[in-house]
Scaffold this motif. Structure first.
Motif, PDB file in Angstrom:
ATOM      1  N   ASP A   1       0.822  -1.147   0.270  1.00 24.57           N
ATOM      2  CA  ASP A   1      -0.035  -0.151  -0.110  1.00 24.57           C
ATOM      3  C   ASP A   1       0.808   1.231  -0.104  1.00 24.57           C
ATOM      4  O   ASP A   1       0.315   2.388   0.281  1.00 24.57           O
ATOM      5  CB  ASP A   1      -0.976   0.058   1.194  1.00 24.57           C
ATOM      6  CG  ASP A   1       0.080  -0.146   2.569  1.00 24.57           C
ATOM      7  OD1 ASP A   1       1.167  -0.559   2.404  1.00 24.57           O
ATOM      8  OD2 ASP A   1      -0.809   0.138   3.496  1.00 24.57           O
ATOM      9  N   GLY A   2       2.052   1.056  -0.252  1.00 24.61           N
ATOM     10  CA  GLY A   2       3.193   2.465  -0.052  1.00 24.61           C
ATOM     11  C   GLY A   2       3.504   2.781  -1.282  1.00 24.61           C
ATOM     12  O   GLY A   2       3.954   3.962  -1.360  1.00 24.61           O
ATOM     13  N   LEU A   3       3.458   2.380  -2.707  1.00 20.14           N
ATOM     14  CA  LEU A   3       3.968   2.732  -3.790  1.00 20.14           C
ATOM     15  C   LEU A   3       3.231   3.938  -4.250  1.00 20.14           C
ATOM     16  O   LEU A   3       2.263   3.917  -4.535  1.00 20.14           O
ATOM     17  CB  LEU A   3       4.252   1.721  -4.735  1.00 20.14           C
ATOM     18  CG  LEU A   3       5.227   0.363  -4.340  1.00 20.14           C
ATOM     19  CD1 LEU A   3       5.415  -0.378  -5.553  1.00 20.14           C
ATOM     20  CD2 LEU A   3       6.710   1.207  -4.211  1.00 20.14           C
ATOM     21  N   GLU A   4       4.094   4.855  -4.676  1.00 19.72           N
ATOM     22  CA  GLU A   4       3.538   6.095  -5.529  1.00 19.72           C
ATOM     23  C   GLU A   4       4.469   6.502  -6.485  1.00 19.72           C
ATOM     24  O   GLU A   4       5.779   6.477  -6.485  1.00 19.72           O
ATOM     25  CB  GLU A   4       3.427   7.211  -4.400  1.00 19.72           C
ATOM     26  CG  GLU A   4       2.574   8.441  -5.137  1.00 19.72           C
ATOM     27  CD  GLU A   4       2.507   9.614  -4.261  1.00 19.72           C
ATOM     28  OE1 GLU A   4       1.537   9.761  -3.853  1.00 19.72           O
ATOM     29  OE2 GLU A   4       3.465  10.073  -4.061  1.00 19.72           O
ATOM     30  N   ILE A   5       4.077   6.648  -7.844  1.00 18.55           N
ATOM     31  CA  ILE A   5       4.705   6.961  -8.948  1.00 18.55           C
ATOM     32  C   ILE A   5       4.278   8.378  -9.504  1.00 18.55           C
ATOM     33  O   ILE A   5       3.142   8.866  -9.317  1.00 18.55           O
ATOM     34  CB  ILE A   5       4.473   6.068  -9.995  1.00 18.55           C
ATOM     35  CG1 ILE A   5       5.562   6.191 -10.970  1.00 18.55           C
ATOM     36  CG2 ILE A   5       3.066   6.052 -10.686  1.00 18.55           C
ATOM     37  CD1 ILE A   5       5.854   5.128 -12.031  1.00 18.55           C
ATOM     38  N   ASN A   6       5.349   9.204  -9.554  1.00 24.66           N
ATOM     39  CA  ASN A   6       5.243  10.793  -9.928  1.00 24.66           C
ATOM     40  C   ASN A   6       5.629  10.944 -11.483  1.00 24.66           C
ATOM     41  O   ASN A   6       6.989  10.539 -11.711  1.00 24.66           O
ATOM     42  CB  ASN A   6       5.921  11.600  -9.228  1.00 24.66           C
ATOM     43  CG  ASN A   6       5.183  11.743  -7.747  1.00 24.66           C
ATOM     44  OD1 ASN A   6       3.926  11.621  -7.758  1.00 24.66           O
ATOM     45  ND2 ASN A   6       5.815  11.655  -6.687  1.00 24.66           N
ATOM     46  N   PHE A   7       5.045  11.523 -12.309  1.00 22.85           N
ATOM     47  CA  PHE A   7       5.542  11.992 -13.628  1.00 22.85           C
ATOM     48  C   PHE A   7       5.529  13.481 -13.679  1.00 22.85           C
ATOM     49  O   PHE A   7       4.763  14.220 -13.330  1.00 22.85           O
ATOM     50  CB  PHE A   7       4.587  11.573 -14.834  1.00 22.85           C
ATOM     51  CG  PHE A   7       4.726  10.066 -15.079  1.00 22.85           C
ATOM     52  CD1 PHE A   7       5.577   9.359 -15.624  1.00 22.85           C
ATOM     53  CD2 PHE A   7       3.569   9.143 -14.368  1.00 22.85           C
ATOM     54  CE1 PHE A   7       5.906   7.923 -15.784  1.00 22.85           C
ATOM     55  CE2 PHE A   7       3.540   7.925 -14.567  1.00 22.85           C
ATOM     56  CZ  PHE A   7       4.649   7.213 -15.194  1.00 22.85           C
ATOM     57  N   ILE A  29      10.331  13.565 -19.825  1.00 24.75           N
ATOM     58  CA  ILE A  29       9.409  13.351 -18.836  1.00 24.75           C
ATOM     59  C   ILE A  29      10.374  12.528 -17.792  1.00 24.75           C
ATOM     60  O   ILE A  29      10.786  11.451 -18.008  1.00 24.75           O
ATOM     61  CB  ILE A  29       8.009  12.674 -19.037  1.00 24.75           C
ATOM     62  CG1 ILE A  29       7.359  13.435 -20.231  1.00 24.75           C
ATOM     63  CG2 ILE A  29       7.214  12.277 -17.955  1.00 24.75           C
ATOM     64  CD1 ILE A  29       6.154  12.663 -20.663  1.00 24.75           C
ATOM     65  N   GLU A  30      10.267  13.075 -16.591  1.00 20.55           N
ATOM     66  CA  GLU A  30      10.822  12.467 -15.398  1.00 20.55           C
ATOM     67  C   GLU A  30       9.982  11.634 -14.600  1.00 20.55           C
ATOM     68  O   GLU A  30       8.969  11.962 -14.600  1.00 20.55           O
ATOM     69  CB  GLU A  30      11.689  13.531 -14.651  1.00 20.55           C
ATOM     70  CG  GLU A  30      12.547  14.782 -15.277  1.00 20.55           C
ATOM     71  CD  GLU A  30      13.821  14.070 -15.005  1.00 20.55           C
ATOM     72  OE1 GLU A  30      14.247  13.582 -14.017  1.00 20.55           O
ATOM     73  OE2 GLU A  30      14.646  14.552 -16.059  1.00 20.55           O
TER      74      GLU A  30
END
Length: 114
Positions: free
Chosen positions: A24-30, A47-48
């Motif tokens: 429940d902790g993974l987060e992806i940012n673009f 895009i990073e």
């Protein structure tokens, strides 16, 4: 030259973290950078992306990704809408451009024989 960073897309993932195995902790940012000069503003072409686990407080690098994470990453990358590759000029550009045209016109008018 200033640099602004815009967040294009953020998503919480239900995949297992490769480090702590939490679900429940993974987060992806673009994100996408934007370069601003005196005359114009232009977004960067690349895009990073960052994958961060809030459970173990670590950034997960692509070397440690599983196939499931890569699959979800590809899906979210398609969703992340990039800013159009535009060139937005500022009013200072127009002022300098008009002054240059007026200078060229007056010099050619004064230098041409009558």
């Amino acid at each position: 030259m200033k640099k602004k960073i815009h967040t294009l897309h953020t998503a919480r993932l239900k995949n297992n973290c490769p480090t702590c195995f939490g679900t429940d902790g993974l987060e992806i940012n673009f994100t996408q950078a934007e370069k601003e000069t005196m005359f114009s503003t232009k977004p960067a072409t690349d895009i990073e992306h960052t994958l961060y686990c809030h459970t173990c407080k670590n950034q997960i690098f692509p070397v440690n990704w599983t196939e499931d994470i890569e699959r979800v990453f590809d899906y979210n990358k398609k969703i992340a809408e990039t800013n159009k590759h535009y060139l937005k000029v500022k009013p200072l550009f127009y002022i300098v451009f008009i002054v240059a045209i007026v200078l060229v016109a007056t010099t050619t008018y004064l230098l041409l024989p009558a």
